[in-house]
Design a protein around this motif. Structure first.
Motif, mmCIF file in Angstrom:
data_model
loop_
_atom_site.group_PDB
_atom_site.id
_atom_site.type_symbol
_atom_site.label_atom_id
_atom_site.label_comp_id
_atom_site.label_asym_id
_atom_site.label_seq_id
_atom_site.Cartn_x
_atom_site.Cartn_y
_atom_site.Cartn_z
ATOM 1 N N UNK A 1 -100.569 -57.990 7.343
ATOM 2 C CA UNK A 1 -100.327 -58.332 8.750
ATOM 3 C C UNK A 1 -101.563 -58.113 9.620
ATOM 4 N N UNK A 2 -102.595 -57.443 9.071
ATOM 5 C CA UNK A 2 -103.789 -57.133 9.876
ATOM 6 C C UNK A 2 -104.982 -57.990 9.484
ATOM 7 N N UNK A 3 -104.780 -58.970 8.640
ATOM 8 C CA UNK A 3 -105.909 -59.704 8.059
ATOM 9 C C UNK A 3 -106.691 -60.513 9.085
ATOM 10 N N UNK A 4 -106.028 -61.047 10.101
ATOM 11 C CA UNK A 4 -106.676 -62.001 11.003
ATOM 12 C C UNK A 4 -107.028 -61.428 12.370
ATOM 13 N N UNK A 5 -107.062 -60.113 12.472
ATOM 14 C CA UNK A 5 -107.381 -59.486 13.749
ATOM 15 C C UNK A 5 -108.062 -58.154 13.500
ATOM 16 N N UNK A 6 -109.012 -57.796 14.372
ATOM 17 C CA UNK A 6 -109.687 -56.506 14.274
ATOM 18 C C UNK A 6 -109.115 -55.564 15.326
ATOM 19 N N UNK B 1 -96.239 -55.571 12.676
ATOM 20 C CA UNK B 1 -96.169 -57.037 12.715
ATOM 21 C C UNK B 1 -95.449 -57.509 13.977
ATOM 22 N N UNK B 2 -94.416 -56.774 14.371
ATOM 23 C CA UNK B 2 -93.690 -57.150 15.589
ATOM 24 C C UNK B 2 -94.552 -56.996 16.832
#
Length: 526
Positions: A462-467, A517-518
């Motif tokens: 869930x954290x792959x596309x944001x830092x 994720x929410x």
């Protein structure tokens, strides 16, 4: 977001195991499967405290792995050591004769049926046997057709020998070769004598160059098979899910057999039946030459005497004298137990924070969801609300089910839930917990991401596309636009302190990941 089947560690991923429960009352089929060239065996000691693993763990994409930053390197995968029957027979101290039952190795256990014994009685006791030293023989089940991940990542013993004939317990033609998995626990090592240890070493050319000890005995067994014994937690957490389910069944059932050697109703020694999935009281059913030590503590050691059960119809009539009530009534101590546990992610009233706690035995900086056993006559919802009040003093609303996970340490079923707190004030039970706090998405982003990039397990990230920098910037923009400064919370976003979560083998991690994720995706609100 639900946990899919791949995420539920210790579960039956993609139906890898058929437990074949309908075959467990048929001794001839059990013996046929046991002696099949397609049967494989896993080995444990001291009631499944330690299991035999391969000496060299597998590496995940070693070339790619070596180029990753240290924090993102995948751990090496453990593998169960699978043995053939020929291998297991090298452990001559094990009593396997009930299943082998050859003329050269007669079984020490005989079940004799007299007259027309009721079917329910014969089916219960026909598979019963006495096993010394608190040892266990458990039939895990049949592997599904798709076992590529088990075969490729274990060792050549799980690759089918083309010269071997597959077994079909139903005596029908089949083109598919199945593998059957058994678990054998050597039992209580301290109950084995020096003579047993010495004979085993002599038979296999092992030099007794150090003083005898039960630890040395275990090391020598592992050395014989080119493996090593690891404690269950250490070894199992490094397995892939398909192997983890196999060892989870073995751990739970063996542990239950090891701890339940005597009947809770009358105290007589119980015998395992149905290949380890049942225990039966033999009070009043053993022949006179077998009963002398039936209630003594020595009855769990390596006795050489022959054991005979005499089953007569007259013993099971309504007016017959019954030495033990467990033989004729429905009871729950006959079968392996599962203890239900609720684990709950408590969300703040505005859903922007999650409450996590830590126990004193946790590693430094690790936090997780609160949990507790379900009490008798208590629903899941009731247990969630009670545990919250007892441990953190919070009243809850909107209790919702998330997912469940078997947790074989030794035999729990974790029932994951979400719930919303009605207030924010925490009243900590210092006897249960060391600390409890409200965490924001800022606090949990890195802990969730660290496990996503380092775990050897496959699950949605869930954290792959944001830092974290992007996340903090987005949050500041939203607060500025809404004027919401979250003044009601005691913020703990200390980025110099690296918080930790449970590993991805635990449902507690996925509860936190799902909440994250929410917070990251508006379309996935809880």
């Amino acid at each position: 977001m639900d946990i899919n089947s791949e995420n539920q560690f210790f579960t039956n991923v993609n139906g890898v195991i058929d437990r074949m429960n309908s075959e467990r009352e048929d001794l001839s089929k059990l013996r046929s499967i046991f002696n099949s060239p397609q049967s494989r065996f896993i080995l444990s000691t001291n009631g499944s405290s330690n299991f035999l693993f391969s000496n060299r763990p597998s590496s995940i994409s070693s070339e790619k792995n070596s180029s990753l930053p240290e924090a993102e390197k995948k751990p090496r995968i453990q593998n169960i050591k699978f043995l053939t029957l020929e291998d297991v027979l090298k452990c001559s101290f094990l009593d396997l004769n009930f299943y082998i039952n050859s003329e050269s190795n007669p079984s020490r256990t005989t079940v004799t049926l007299v007259d027309d014994v009721p079917k329910r009685v014969s089916s219960t006791y026909s598979t019963a046997t006495f096993l010394p030293n608190k040892s266990s023989i458990v039939f895990i089940g049949r592997l599904s057709n798709d076992i590529s991940d088990i075969a490729d990542l274990s060792n050549s013993l799980l690759i089918s020998d083309s010269s071997a004939s597959p077994i079909n317990p139903n005596n029908s033609q089949s083109e598919t070769t199945h593998f059957y998995i058994w678990a054998i626990d050597i039992g209580q090592l301290s109950s084995y004598s020096f003579e047993t240890f010495s004979n085993f070493n002599s038979a296999h050319g092992i030099k007794d160059n150090v003083p005898y000890s039960h630890e040395k005995f275990e090391l020598d067994i592992a050395h014989l098979f080119g493996g090593r014994f690891l404690d269950f937690r250490t070894g199992s957490f490094g397995l892939l899910p398909s192997q983890a389910h196999i060892i989870a069944i073995a751990k739970s059932v063996i542990d239950w057999n090891y701890r339940n050697q005597h009947c809770p109703s009358c105290g007589t020694l119980t015998w395992p039946a149905q290949a380890g999935f049942k225990r039966v009281c033999v009070n009043g059913l053993m022949s006179s030459d077998s009963t002398e030590n039936s209630k003594s503590s020595q009855s769990v050691t390596n006795e050489k005497s022959h054991k005979t059960l005499i089953l007569e119809k007259k013993l099971f009539t309504e007016d017959a004298f019954k030495p033990c009530i467990s033989q004729t009534t429905l009871n729950n101590f006959t079968f392996p137990r599962t203890d239900a546990v609720v684990i709950v992610a408590i969300i703040s009233p505005d859903e922007k924070h999650i409450l996590l706690a830590r126990r004193r035995n946790f590693p430094p900086n690790r936090y997780s969801c609160i949990s507790g056993f379900i009490d008798p006559a208590e629903s899941i919802e009731d247990a969630v609300r009670r545990e919250s009040m007892e441990e953190v003093g919070l009243k809850l609303s909107n209790v919702t089910y998330f997912a469940s996970q078997p947790w074989p340490l030794p035999n729990s079923l974790m029932i994951g839930c979400f719930a919303k707190a009605q207030t924010l004030e925490i009243a900590l039970d210092n006897n249960e917990l060391e600390d409890a706090k409200w965490f924001s998405i800022n606090d949990m982003f890195n802990p969730v991401k660290n496990i996503e990039v380092s775990s050897h397990l496959k699950f949605p990230r869930v954290t792959a596309n944001i830092s974290l920098d992007q996340l903090e910037s987005n949050i500041k923009e939203k607060k500025s636009a809404t004027g919401n400064a979250d003044n009601n919370y005691k913020e703990i976003s200390d980025l110099s302190k690296e918080y930790m979560l449970p590993p991805a083998v635990a449902i507690g991690y996925f509860l936190v990941q799902t909440w994250c994720k929410s917070q990251l995706e508006s379309a996935n609100k809880l």
